[in-house]
Design a protein around this motif. Structure first.
Motif, mmCIF file in Angstrom:
data_model
loop_
_atom_site.group_PDB
_atom_site.id
_atom_site.type_symbol
_atom_site.label_atom_id
_atom_site.label_comp_id
_atom_site.label_asym_id
_atom_site.label_seq_id
_atom_site.Cartn_x
_atom_site.Cartn_y
_atom_site.Cartn_z
ATOM 1 N N LEU A 1 0.826 -1.211 0.000
ATOM 2 C CA LEU A 1 0.000 0.000 0.000
ATOM 3 C C LEU A 1 0.861 1.263 0.000
ATOM 4 N N LYS A 2 2.022 1.178 0.665
ATOM 5 C CA LYS A 2 2.924 2.339 0.732
ATOM 6 C C LYS A 2 3.405 2.738 -0.659
ATOM 7 N N TYR A 3 3.661 1.742 -1.521
ATOM 8 C CA TYR A 3 4.192 2.021 -2.851
ATOM 9 C C TYR A 3 3.122 1.889 -3.931
ATOM 10 N N TRP A 4 1.863 1.950 -3.541
ATOM 11 C CA TRP A 4 0.774 1.784 -4.510
ATOM 12 C C TRP A 4 0.818 2.894 -5.555
ATOM 13 N N PRO A 5 0.771 2.558 -6.851
ATOM 14 C CA PRO A 5 0.860 3.588 -7.900
ATOM 15 C C PRO A 5 -0.376 4.482 -7.921
ATOM 16 N N VAL A 6 -0.155 5.728 -8.310
ATOM 17 C CA VAL A 6 -1.249 6.701 -8.335
ATOM 18 C C VAL A 6 -1.781 6.900 -9.752
ATOM 19 N N THR A 7 -0.866 6.967 -10.717
ATOM 20 C CA THR A 7 -1.301 7.261 -12.095
ATOM 21 C C THR A 7 -0.909 6.183 -13.098
ATOM 22 N N ASN A 8 -0.205 5.147 -12.659
ATOM 23 C CA ASN A 8 0.260 4.102 -13.574
ATOM 24 C C ASN A 8 -0.688 2.906 -13.495
ATOM 25 N N CYS A 9 -1.624 2.823 -14.433
ATOM 26 C CA CYS A 9 -2.657 1.781 -14.388
ATOM 27 C C CYS A 9 -2.080 0.383 -14.625
ATOM 28 N N GLY A 10 -1.097 0.273 -15.526
ATOM 29 C CA GLY A 10 -0.487 -1.031 -15.778
ATOM 30 C C GLY A 10 0.170 -1.583 -14.525
ATOM 31 N N LYS A 11 0.868 -0.717 -13.820
ATOM 32 C CA LYS A 11 1.522 -1.118 -12.576
ATOM 33 C C LYS A 11 0.483 -1.475 -11.515
ATOM 34 N N GLU A 12 -0.628 -0.744 -11.495
ATOM 35 C CA GLU A 12 -1.688 -1.004 -10.522
ATOM 36 C C GLU A 12 -2.307 -2.387 -10.730
ATOM 37 N N ILE A 13 -2.444 -2.800 -11.968
ATOM 38 C CA ILE A 13 -2.974 -4.134 -12.263
ATOM 39 C C ILE A 13 -2.023 -5.210 -11.746
ATOM 40 N N LEU A 14 -0.702 -4.980 -11.905
ATOM 41 C CA LEU A 14 0.283 -5.921 -11.367
ATOM 42 C C LEU A 14 0.170 -6.019 -9.850
ATOM 43 N N PHE A 15 0.000 -4.883 -9.194
ATOM 44 C CA PHE A 15 -0.136 -4.871 -7.732
ATOM 45 C C PHE A 15 -1.372 -5.649 -7.283
ATOM 46 N N LEU A 16 -2.461 -5.494 -8.017
ATOM 47 C CA LEU A 16 -3.698 -6.195 -7.636
ATOM 48 C C LEU A 16 -3.538 -7.710 -7.777
ATOM 49 N N GLY A 17 -2.831 -8.141 -8.828
ATOM 50 C CA GLY A 17 -2.573 -9.570 -8.979
ATOM 51 C C GLY A 17 -1.722 -10.106 -7.835
ATOM 52 N N GLU A 18 -0.695 -9.351 -7.464
ATOM 53 C CA GLU A 18 0.158 -9.770 -6.350
ATOM 54 C C GLU A 18 -0.627 -9.761 -5.037
ATOM 55 N N LEU A 19 -1.464 -8.733 -4.862
ATOM 56 C CA LEU A 19 -2.270 -8.634 -3.642
ATOM 57 C C LEU A 19 -3.170 -9.850 -3.477
ATOM 58 N N GLU A 20 -3.755 -10.323 -4.567
ATOM 59 C CA GLU A 20 -4.629 -11.490 -4.478
ATOM 60 C C GLU A 20 -3.868 -12.709 -3.969
ATOM 61 N N GLU A 21 -2.644 -12.900 -4.483
ATOM 62 C CA GLU A 21 -1.842 -14.051 -4.037
ATOM 63 C C GLU A 21 -1.464 -13.923 -2.565
ATOM 64 N N ILE A 22 -1.157 -12.708 -2.145
ATOM 65 C CA ILE A 22 -0.808 -12.495 -0.738
ATOM 66 C C ILE A 22 -2.018 -12.772 0.154
ATOM 67 N N LEU A 23 -3.176 -12.232 -0.228
ATOM 68 C CA LEU A 23 -4.391 -12.449 0.568
ATOM 69 C C LEU A 23 -4.769 -13.927 0.612
ATOM 70 N N ASP A 24 -4.466 -14.641 -0.449
ATOM 71 C CA ASP A 24 -4.780 -16.070 -0.497
ATOM 72 C C ASP A 24 -3.988 -16.845 0.552
ATOM 73 N N ALA A 25 -2.839 -16.276 0.985
ATOM 74 C CA ALA A 25 -2.013 -16.943 2.004
ATOM 75 C C ALA A 25 -2.138 -16.269 3.368
ATOM 76 N N THR A 26 -3.062 -15.308 3.489
ATOM 77 C CA THR A 26 -3.201 -14.534 4.728
ATOM 78 C C THR A 26 -4.217 -15.169 5.662
ATOM 79 N N GLN A 27 -3.890 -15.201 6.945
ATOM 80 C CA GLN A 27 -4.793 -15.734 7.967
ATOM 81 C C GLN A 27 -5.661 -14.616 8.551
ATOM 82 N N PRO A 28 -6.808 -14.964 9.172
ATOM 83 C CA PRO A 28 -7.740 -13.940 9.667
ATOM 84 C C PRO A 28 -7.118 -12.905 10.594
ATOM 85 N N ALA A 29 -6.245 -13.310 11.512
ATOM 86 C CA ALA A 29 -5.678 -12.353 12.479
ATOM 87 C C ALA A 29 -4.863 -11.278 11.767
#
Length: 454
Positions: free
Chosen positions: A295-323
């Motif tokens: 979130l700290k390095y989330w792009p503001v105007t680069n949509c291509g980069k933002e799509i990459l971040f969202l894909g990575e975020l999904e993989e991270i959340l898939d391995a994240t526990q509730p706490a």
């Protein structure tokens, strides 16, 4: 509960490579340099006298060079076959001389990179002409010889570490700056093998790669071999023992996460994402740190980069526990809400695909009382006015899922949204009324008197 969208398949993880080894220090022995001629002095004298007595064909020297290159190529090929076959065990002096010869040939000054020649600061590396090393036919055999020496079962690490030392490893790492992908591929395999075979070098290699990343992050943001180095690290991280050392966690926070800030992250994002996911899968408590870093390095105007971040975020959340999810969900879903309202339909579509992931939907359902109030307004805005009809449909599906999760909560959020909207409209009417009063007072005074309104 039903799935909403025929989803986008997440990219497969990069292939794990085996660790390779690397060689060492410079020397005086040269096997083959395309730019050098090795004509003995006697022959030079003879050639000179011949040039005086008669006019030789101007191509004689070129033919000689070609012959010498071919001799060198054959010698290198024989060395490669000898080391590969293991038919003759080399003594220490032979090994030292061979490593010295390898060092002299491959450790060299690299030409300026394309952006250095043009002076461009923000040029896209993809548009730069790819540089291919002209002496590669020779260098390939030298690299092949080094690789065969490192992986050979006849190579004794106790002896080889005298020649393949820290200086040699640093020189190998310097060569990752080469723009020739063929050379970087060899370097990747060799360094990986060195890491796997020479345990004494492992902390040093990790630290040296760390320093390369620091220089990239804080100075250049340019390095052709970053993807290859991250591939090596992916396999190294995969072998970390659990619980992980503090040194490894610091490497994640100080080097890997800040690599997300670079403009041209697409050149190494797949490898970087794989390394990040490895950390979270080995220690799920790191998920909060990683998500906040993203979130700290989330792009503001680069949509291509933002799509990459969202894909990575999904993989991270898939391995994240509730706490860990609960610790970061408020800033996370504020950002997700902004992505839902993105005018770029690909960004909005990618973020709405998160609701195709059952684990993420389950985490959202467990914390719907906090997440729905954050997302309700972005969802309503999309349904009312997003320009892309497909996004309208996807948003409607997500909205239905929230209704199924908790209809009472959804009704409560809807009422709050309507109240907030009514209050905003009322304030807008009051503001317009105030301006009208000011205009009336100004017109009555003829514009001569200053009017102050509290």
């Amino acid at each position: 509960m039903f799935k909403i969208i025929k989803g986008m398949k997440r990219g497969s993880k990069p292939e794990v490579i085996e660790p390779p080894p690397g060689p060492n220090a410079p020397s005086d022995v040269t096997v083959n340099h395309a730019s050098r001629s090795a004509i003995p002095p006697a022959q030079l004298t003879n050639t000179k006298s011949q040039a005086i007595s008669r006019n030789p064909a101007p191509q004689t020297g070129v033919i000689e060079k070609v012959k010498e290159k071919e001799i060198k190529r054959q010698n290198l090929q024989e060395l490669v076959e000898l080391v590969q076959s293991g038919s003759s065990k080399m003594n220490e002096i032979m090994q030292e001389e061979m490593i010295n010869m390898i060092s002299v040939n491959i450790f060299r000054a690299l030409p300026p990179q394309a952006f250095e020649n043009t002076g461009a600061i923000d040029g896209d590396p993809e548009e730069d002409d790819m540089y291919l090393e002209p002496s590669w036919p020779h260098l390939q055999l030298v690299y092949e010889l080094l690789l065969r020496y490192v992986v050979s079962p006849d190579t004794d690490t106790k002896v080889a570490k005298r020649f393949i030392d820290h200086s040699f490893v640093l020189n190998l790492l310097d060569m990752f700056d080469s723009e020739d992908p063929r050379e970087r591929e060899y370097l990747k395999t060799i360094l990986h093998r060195v890491y796997g075979k020479f345990m004494i070098h492992r902390p040093f290699i990790r630290k040296a790669i760390n320093n390369i990343f620091y220089r990239f992050i804080f100075e250049t943001e340019r390095h052709p071999g970053l993807g290859e180095l991250l591939e090596i690290l992916g396999s190294i991280i995969n072998g970390f023992a659990v619980p992980m050392k503090e040194e490894h966690k610091l490497f994640l926070v100080r080097a890997l996460i800040p690599l997300h800030k670079a403009k041209f992250i697409n050149y190494y994002h797949q490898q970087l994402s794989y390394c990040i996911i490895q950390f979270v899968e080995k220690d799920y408590k790191l998920a909060d740190i990683v998500i906040r870093g993203l979130l700290k390095y989330w792009p503001v105007t680069n949509c291509g980069k933002e799509i990459l971040f969202l894909g990575e975020l999904e993989e991270i959340l898939d391995a994240t526990q509730p706490a860990e999810f609960q610790q970061c969900m408020i800033p996370l879903f504020r950002q997700i809400g902004r992505c839902i309202n993105s005018p770029n339909f690909q960004v909005a579509e990618r973020v709405l695909f998160l609701w195709n992931n059952e684990h993420i939907v389950d985490l959202i359902a467990q914390n719907r009382d906090i997440i729905l109030p954050i997302l309700f307004e972005p969802l309503e805005k999309n349904i009312r006015g997003h320009w892309n009809t497909a996004i309208n449909g996807l948003t409607g599906n997500v909205r239905k899922m929230f209704i199924e999760m908790d209809s009472d909560l959804f009704e409560e959020c809807s009422n709050q949204f309507l109240e907030k909207e009514a209050m905003a409209n009322k304030m807008l009417e009051q503001r317009e009324l105030t301006w009208k009063k000011l205009e009336a007072i100004a017109s009555e005074g003829g514009g001569d008197d200053m009017v102050m309104v509290n």
